[in-house]
Every structure is written in structure tokens, then in C-alpha cells.
Enzyme design. Sequence first.
Site, PDB file in Angstrom:
ATOM      1  N   ARG A  79       0.852  -1.205   0.000  1.00 13.31           N
ATOM      2  CA  ARG A  79       0.000   0.000   0.000  1.00 13.31           C
ATOM      3  C   ARG A  79       0.880   1.244   0.000  1.00 13.31           C
ATOM      4  O   ARG A  79       2.030   1.222   0.431  1.00 13.31           O
ATOM      5  CB  ARG A  79      -0.930   0.042   1.217  1.00 13.31           C
ATOM      6  CG  ARG A  79      -0.249   0.134   2.575  1.00 13.31           C
ATOM      7  CD  ARG A  79      -0.179   1.515   3.150  1.00 13.31           C
ATOM      8  NE  ARG A  79       0.693   1.587   4.317  1.00 13.31           N
ATOM      9  CZ  ARG A  79       1.972   1.890   4.268  1.00 13.31           C
ATOM     10  NH1 ARG A  79       2.558   2.145   3.129  1.00 13.31           N
ATOM     11  NH2 ARG A  79       2.706   1.939   5.370  1.00 13.31           N
ATOM     12  N   HIS A 125       0.856   7.937  10.919  1.00 11.72           N
ATOM     13  CA  HIS A 125       1.033   7.771  12.369  1.00 11.72           C
ATOM     14  C   HIS A 125      -0.245   8.156  13.123  1.00 11.72           C
ATOM     15  O   HIS A 125      -0.179   8.742  14.198  1.00 11.72           O
ATOM     16  CB  HIS A 125       2.235   8.587  12.884  1.00 11.72           C
ATOM     17  CG  HIS A 125       3.550   7.992  12.476  1.00 11.72           C
ATOM     18  ND1 HIS A 125       4.104   6.905  13.121  1.00 11.72           N
ATOM     19  CD2 HIS A 125       4.402   8.291  11.472  1.00 11.72           C
ATOM     20  CE1 HIS A 125       5.254   6.591  12.541  1.00 11.72           C
ATOM     21  NE2 HIS A 125       5.461   7.410  11.526  1.00 11.72           N
ATOM     22  N   ASP A 163      -2.989   5.669  12.836  1.00 11.53           N
ATOM     23  CA  ASP A 163      -3.768   4.432  13.022  1.00 11.53           C
ATOM     24  C   ASP A 163      -3.646   3.857  14.423  1.00 11.53           C
ATOM     25  O   ASP A 163      -4.632   3.425  15.018  1.00 11.53           O
ATOM     26  CB  ASP A 163      -3.446   3.380  11.936  1.00 11.53           C
ATOM     27  CG  ASP A 163      -2.001   2.915  11.891  1.00 11.53           C
ATOM     28  OD1 ASP A 163      -1.136   3.537  12.548  1.00 11.53           O
ATOM     29  OD2 ASP A 163      -1.720   1.920  11.185  1.00 11.53           O
ATOM     30  N   ASP A 194      -1.901  -1.060   7.379  1.00 14.64           N
ATOM     31  CA  ASP A 194      -1.269  -1.747   6.252  1.00 14.64           C
ATOM     32  C   ASP A 194      -2.036  -3.008   5.875  1.00 14.64           C
ATOM     33  O   ASP A 194      -2.286  -3.287   4.697  1.00 14.64           O
ATOM     34  CB  ASP A 194       0.178  -2.125   6.601  1.00 14.64           C
ATOM     35  CG  ASP A 194       0.970  -0.935   7.110  1.00 14.64           C
ATOM     36  OD1 ASP A 194       0.507   0.199   6.921  1.00 14.64           O
ATOM     37  OD2 ASP A 194       2.047  -1.155   7.697  1.00 14.64           O
ATOM     38  N   LYS A 231      11.876  -2.029   9.803  1.00  9.86           N
ATOM     39  CA  LYS A 231      11.213  -1.945  11.100  1.00  9.86           C
ATOM     40  C   LYS A 231      11.764  -2.936  12.131  1.00  9.86           C
ATOM     41  O   LYS A 231      11.251  -3.046  13.226  1.00  9.86           O
ATOM     42  CB  LYS A 231       9.704  -2.100  10.936  1.00  9.86           C
ATOM     43  CG  LYS A 231       9.090  -0.758  10.587  1.00  9.86           C
ATOM     44  CD  LYS A 231       7.695  -0.576  11.106  1.00  9.86           C
ATOM     45  CE  LYS A 231       6.682  -0.612  10.001  1.00  9.86           C
ATOM     46  NZ  LYS A 231       5.952  -1.812   9.869  1.00  9.86           N
TER      47      LYS A 231
HETATM   48  C1  GLA Z   1       3.788   1.663   9.521  1.00 10.77           C
HETATM   49  C2  GLA Z   1       2.811   0.880  10.375  1.00 10.77           C
HETATM   50  C3  GLA Z   1       1.400   1.412  10.189  1.00 10.77           C
HETATM   51  C4  GLA Z   1       1.346   2.924  10.376  1.00 10.77           C
HETATM   52  C5  GLA Z   1       2.443   3.626   9.583  1.00 10.77           C
HETATM   53  C6  GLA Z   1       2.541   5.101   9.875  1.00 10.77           C
HETATM   54  O1  GLA Z   1       3.535   1.445   8.179  1.00 10.77           O
HETATM   55  O2  GLA Z   1       2.860  -0.480  10.057  1.00 10.77           O
HETATM   56  O3  GLA Z   1       0.523   0.740  11.064  1.00 10.77           O
HETATM   57  O4  GLA Z   1       1.411   3.266  11.722  1.00 10.77           O
HETATM   58  O5  GLA Z   1       3.715   3.044   9.820  1.00 10.77           O
HETATM   59  O6  GLA Z   1       1.395   5.746   9.471  1.00 10.77           O
END
Ligand code: GLA
Length: 461
Positions: A43, A50, A52, A195, A239
Site C-alpha cells: 500500500r 502515524h 492508526d 497496512d 522496522k
Molecule cells: C507503519 C505501520 C502502520 C502505520 C504507519 C505510519 O507502516 O505499520 O501501522 O502506523 O507506519 O502511518
Amino acid sequence: MSISKQNDAWDESELNRAASLARELRAGAGADLHLIAVRAPGRVNLIGEHTDYSGLPVLPVAIDRSTIVVAAPTQPREVSLDNSDHAYPHREFALARKIPPYATGDWANYVKAAVQGVIDHFETRGFDISKARGVRLFVDGRVPAAAGLSSSAALTVSSALAFMSVNGLELPAIETATMVARSEWYVGTMAGGMDQAASLLGQRDHALFIEFNPLRAKPVKMPPDAALVVADSGEIADKSGKVRAEYNRRVVECRLAARLLARELKLGEVRVLGDVVHKVKNWNSSALVEALKYASPERLNPDLVQAAGLLDMSRDELARELLDDSRIVLDSRPLEIVKRARHVLSETERVLQAVVALEAGQLDNMGTLMNGSHQSLTEDFECSTARLDRMIECARRAGALGARLTGAGFGGSIVALCRSPDAEKVIAALDAEYYSPLRLEPARAVLHASPGASRIELAAA
Ligand code: GLA
């Protein structure tokens, strides 16, 4: 062997990728094997960054870059994994009620996370793990990794659907999204559910306005004259390392802001800023930020003692509530409270305005909102980088109506909204002014809103 095209979500190249994985699986295990193939897209988030994990809305698009997983049943209670990219080695693990993770950073942890999520969900509904069918999975991921485009969600979603399929487990897409949303917690990131929801619920030519608690999604038609240029900075937004620590710190800061605001405004129990917003009638971000400034200093000591004092609770009690994963450790930098809340609350206002702008086909307004989002992410959320900023400036100069970082930030990709005829100019400018001076292979494209995850059966020869 034939592939029946049961679902028009798959394009020709995806069907070919599935066929080639199937050939390799059958070569090892028998031509008559009944196989299932799942595709799950990555996506790109248009706006709502930031927000969700604070339970506040987002506006992403599922993209035409996908992960394909082909699955076959195998030995009972065994999962075996291969990846067409040999950078990701073969893995095998046993099904169990609690599957222990591999070392941090191992690609197969995302598959373990998905399988664990399915087990947790269906065990309480009568699924007997001792009778579970094992599964052999063959993965072909074409969502660029560590680029902020949700390659991990594409892998967890496709693995979860494949494992469910082999075990005859069914769940509507929205519930599947809720189930897999927590999968990143397995790898130690306190991520929200954007996501996975985008990957499962995406629709061709539409963005998704996604709200949480409970999860729901409304498709928003992309104006036909809009083009999305997505460009990877080449700065790894992985991450499993530094980005995770920064991400989790932001989650804690936002949770603290929610509690401090609730105490100031006497709102009763809240967990996240979304709870605050739902309890305050006709809220607006400026008034809430003013209230927060009254309730708390701009930044707080990371040992949480000061925060606990403000909230009238013990430090340990607060730590338990904020850090619901004992792997999360805060370093010695102070916790930013006001700035983080200002970003999340103002971003929520921008998301709501963005839905209106897109629905009305007002691309200029949408672009302005995206620019505002990036400024807030840079100044208040502090998750941009010099390289992302440089790309964004370049895209805007070349004619993008708006451009911003997309995903968690700290590297990864930008998204630029253009009128279709201008997309090539934006790409040429990025090539000349960003990729070429850094001697990087250009990694940018016009991406399209694509359908969410789906499954097809691959009939035996
Ligand atoms: C990552 C996380 C999502 C969201 C974005 C920031 O992609 O997996 O859940 O928090 O960062 O918007």
C-alpha cells in the site's frame, strides 16, 4: 497444468508468477498436487500518517505491487517456507499454540506472526491445533522491502490467507484485517492496522478511508486525472532495527498524551487519542493541544516517574499500561508530548478534509493537505530525513501538487500527487536531481490503486 482465472484482481504477470511458483512446488512434490495461490498488495498511504495506532483514520491505496504465495498441504503441524528471492533462506517451523519467533530481523517471523494470528483467532472458535494441516509456502514478493510500502503486511496477509485456506478456515476480509492487524506486534512493533487493512480491502481505482475500533473502510474514488508517483529514497526503513525503536517511542508518546488530555478534560478512561476525539464533541486540534499544554510540560522524562505523578498513578502501573510488550525499552531522550499530539490531531483533520477533496476531484486541495502533512511529520513528528525532504522538494518543483513521506518514515518512500500529464516530469526530475547524483538505481514509478488480497485455485495437470 492450468490456472483458472477465478478472480479478475490478478493481472497477467501475477498469474504467471503464481504458475512459476506452482511449477517449482510440483517439481518437488508431485504433479497432481492441488495448490492455492494468494496475492496480497502493498500500500501507499496518501494521508493519515502515524494516526492508526491512535485509533484515528487513514487514507491509503492498495498498490499494483504484490506478494504472491503458493501453498500446498504438507506434513501435519509443519510449516515449510521458500522464497523465490534467495536473500531469504529456507525456513521450517512446527505449529504450536505459541510459536517462538526467530531472531529479530528474520524474514520468516512475518509468516510466523501470520500463522500465530490465525491460531489465536480460530482456537477460541474450536480449531484444534493438534489436527492442523501443515503447509508448504512458496513466496514471491514484489513489494519493495523496507521502503515504507508495506511489504511486511503483504507477506503476513498472503501467508495468513494461505494457511487458512489449506486448513479450510474462512473469515470475511474485514475480520481477517482485524486479525492480522496485530501481527506486527509479534515482531515487536506496536503498529496500527492500516497496512493489513489496505492490503485486504483495497479496491481498483479507489483509495480507502479506513477507521478503527471497530475497523471499517469506505472506498473513495481516485480522480481520473490524478497520478501517484511513488519513489524510494533508498534509505532503509527497516522496522526490525532503529525504525522500530523510534516507532514504538512515538506510540508511547501518543498514548501518554491521550491520558494526560483525558485527565485534564475529565474524560474518564482512555487508551489512545482516538478515544479522546470520540469523547469531545466538536473537537478541534488547536483547542485540544492548548488543553494538553495546560496538563503537561511539552516533554517528559522517559523514566515515566514524572508522567505517573501527573496522572496520579504509580510508575509501574503506568509502564504496564503504556508498554504492553516487555521488549519495549525507552532510551534516555525525553518524551515529546505536545508536538506528537499536535501532529496526530491536526493530521486527523487533514484526513477528513482529504476525503472531501478527493471525492470532489479537487486535486489542488488534496496536494496542499499532503504538503501540510509532510510539514507536520517533519516538525512535530520528527520522522522525516534530509533525503526524503530533498526528494519532496524536487517533486514539488517539477510540478507535483503535493508530496510527502509515506509509511513510518525514517527513510523509505515518498508519494507525490500529480496531474497525469505531469507525472513523467516529476519522474525525470527525481532521476536527474536525486537518483543520479547519489548514483542510485532509479526506484520510482506511477502506481495505481489496485484490488485487495484474493485467492485462486491452481488445478493439477
Ligand atoms: C507503519 C505501520 C502502520 C502505520 C504507519 C505510519 O507502516 O505499520 O501501522 O502506523 O507506519 O502511518
